[in-house]
Motif scaffolding. Structure first.
Motif, PDB file in Angstrom:
ATOM      1  N   HIS A 174       0.830  -1.057   0.084  1.00 28.17           N
ATOM      2  CA  HIS A 174      -0.104   0.064  -0.195  1.00 28.17           C
ATOM      3  C   HIS A 174       0.924   1.184   0.030  1.00 28.17           C
ATOM      4  O   HIS A 174       1.651   1.554   0.916  1.00 28.17           O
ATOM      5  CB  HIS A 174      -1.078   0.122   1.158  1.00 28.17           C
ATOM      6  CG  HIS A 174      -1.951  -1.053   1.176  1.00 28.17           C
ATOM      7  ND1 HIS A 174      -1.714  -2.280   1.621  1.00 28.17           N
ATOM      8  CD2 HIS A 174      -3.111  -1.066   0.828  1.00 28.17           C
ATOM      9  CE1 HIS A 174      -2.720  -3.152   1.575  1.00 28.17           C
ATOM     10  NE2 HIS A 174      -3.622  -2.215   1.026  1.00 28.17           N
ATOM     11  N   VAL A 175       0.612   2.131  -1.079  1.00 24.59           N
ATOM     12  CA  VAL A 175       1.598   3.218  -1.398  1.00 24.59           C
ATOM     13  C   VAL A 175       0.579   4.501  -1.691  1.00 24.59           C
ATOM     14  O   VAL A 175      -0.383   4.287  -2.084  1.00 24.59           O
ATOM     15  CB  VAL A 175       2.872   3.132  -2.174  1.00 24.59           C
ATOM     16  CG1 VAL A 175       3.666   1.953  -1.882  1.00 24.59           C
ATOM     17  CG2 VAL A 175       2.119   2.857  -3.640  1.00 24.59           C
ATOM     18  N   ILE A 176       1.405   5.673  -1.251  1.00 21.12           N
ATOM     19  CA  ILE A 176       0.568   6.965  -1.739  1.00 21.12           C
ATOM     20  C   ILE A 176       1.399   7.701  -2.487  1.00 21.12           C
ATOM     21  O   ILE A 176       2.759   8.070  -1.968  1.00 21.12           O
ATOM     22  CB  ILE A 176       0.250   7.741  -0.350  1.00 21.12           C
ATOM     23  CG1 ILE A 176      -0.698   6.636   0.422  1.00 21.12           C
ATOM     24  CG2 ILE A 176      -0.553   9.121  -0.963  1.00 21.12           C
ATOM     25  CD1 ILE A 176      -1.051   7.374   1.998  1.00 21.12           C
ATOM     26  N   TRP A 177       1.143   8.357  -3.666  1.00 21.97           N
ATOM     27  CA  TRP A 177       1.926   9.179  -4.301  1.00 21.97           C
ATOM     28  C   TRP A 177       1.145  10.822  -4.026  1.00 21.97           C
ATOM     29  O   TRP A 177       0.065  10.797  -4.361  1.00 21.97           O
ATOM     30  CB  TRP A 177       2.119   9.155  -5.537  1.00 21.97           C
ATOM     31  CG  TRP A 177       3.016  10.367  -6.289  1.00 21.97           C
ATOM     32  CD1 TRP A 177       2.711  11.451  -6.889  1.00 21.97           C
ATOM     33  CD2 TRP A 177       4.263  10.440  -6.070  1.00 21.97           C
ATOM     34  NE1 TRP A 177       3.709  12.106  -7.207  1.00 21.97           N
ATOM     35  CE2 TRP A 177       4.787  11.779  -6.789  1.00 21.97           C
ATOM     36  CE3 TRP A 177       5.385   9.737  -5.484  1.00 21.97           C
ATOM     37  CZ2 TRP A 177       6.066  12.166  -6.662  1.00 21.97           C
ATOM     38  CZ3 TRP A 177       6.883  10.147  -5.577  1.00 21.97           C
ATOM     39  CH2 TRP A 177       7.109  11.355  -6.298  1.00 21.97           C
ATOM     40  N   SER A 178       2.122  11.556  -3.427  1.00 27.61           N
ATOM     41  CA  SER A 178       1.197  12.936  -2.774  1.00 27.61           C
ATOM     42  C   SER A 178       1.148  14.070  -3.553  1.00 27.61           C
ATOM     43  O   SER A 178       0.663  14.901  -3.447  1.00 27.61           O
ATOM     44  CB  SER A 178       2.001  13.053  -1.441  1.00 27.61           C
ATOM     45  OG  SER A 178       3.357  13.539  -1.676  1.00 27.61           O
TER      46      SER A 178
END
Length: 241
Positions: A174-178
């Motif tokens: 699970h990853v987020i690109w902000s």
């Protein structure tokens, strides 16, 4: 009394982050507290019958102080788990409930990963929401401008602050690109003039120009390895593009 909820995987009994709806039979909504819990409660101004009230629990555990009465609870975790609904009664004593979630499928094992490109929530909120909704890749729209000609850097609906140019890793899957931008034009100068919405996703630098024209921001996004996506395809400028 204090109501304690625990959400677990039906097969492994491991705790699961999830979204929780807690409502009294009388109609009143209640919200749980817990480590990293994120509460969401809104009624749409354009249609008051459209409403949403829930808590996302990061650890799968939460508590709420509830008056005596009858309640029902619904727990969800994205489309790969079946929703679970239970009813319970509160007296003046404390009560506890464990809700198992049955997995419907595991697309990750087949090489498919879920994602979301249209998110208007802060990075801090997304650290819980992405796990509770089991979204593997998320692109929160940290820059959001609704005025023609104004730069996204100074967007009138931006999330406060400039997020770092880095991938936020929540766990192994699970990853987020902000850094993501939405130009959703509703006004041109003093006039209301709805044009449409364009998402620029996974870009590196912050956009310092306004739109239209659209080509420069699309070219900048592409040069940085980003993507663009059209929203509301029946809006005027979507047809032009």
């Amino acid at each position: 009394g204090v109501f304690t909820l625990q959400i677990v995987d039906a097969k492994t009994q491991a705790p699961l982050p999830a979204r929780v709806y807690l409502q009294a039979n009388s109609g009143e909504w209640h919200f749980l507290k817990g480590a990293g819990a994120q509460t969401y409660s809104k009624i749409t101004w354009i249609n008051t019958r459209s409403e949403e009230h829930h808590t996302c629990l990061l650890t799968g555990e939460g508590t709420a102080e509830l008056p005596p009465g009858n309640y029902h609870i619904t727990v969800e975790r994205g489309p790969e788990y079946l929703p679970a609904t239970q009813s319970f009664e509160m007296t003046t004593a404390d009560a506890a409930l464990s809700v198992p979630l049955q997995r419907l499928c595991n697309l990750q094992e087949r090489g498919w990963y879920s994602g979301e490109t249209h998110i208007h929530r802060s990075i801090e909120e997304m650290r819980t929401i992405a796990l509770a909704e089991d979204l593997h890749v998320t692109f929160p729209l940290t820059f959001w401008e609704t005025r023609a000609g104004e730069p996204a850097l100074q967007g009138n609906k931006n999330i406060p602050g400039i997020p770092p140019e880095e991938l936020i890793v929540l766990d192994d899957t699970h990853v987020i690109w902000s850094r993501n931008t939405e130009y959703e034009i509703f006004t041109v100068g003093p006039k209301t003039h709805t044009l449409g919405a364009l998402f620029l996703l996974n870009h590196r630098q912050v956009f310092t120009r306004g739109v239209p024209p659209w080509t420069p921001v699309i070219e900048q996004a592409r040069a940085e390895g980003g993507l663009f996506d059209l929203d509301k395809l029946d809006w005027p400028f979507a047809m032009v593009l």
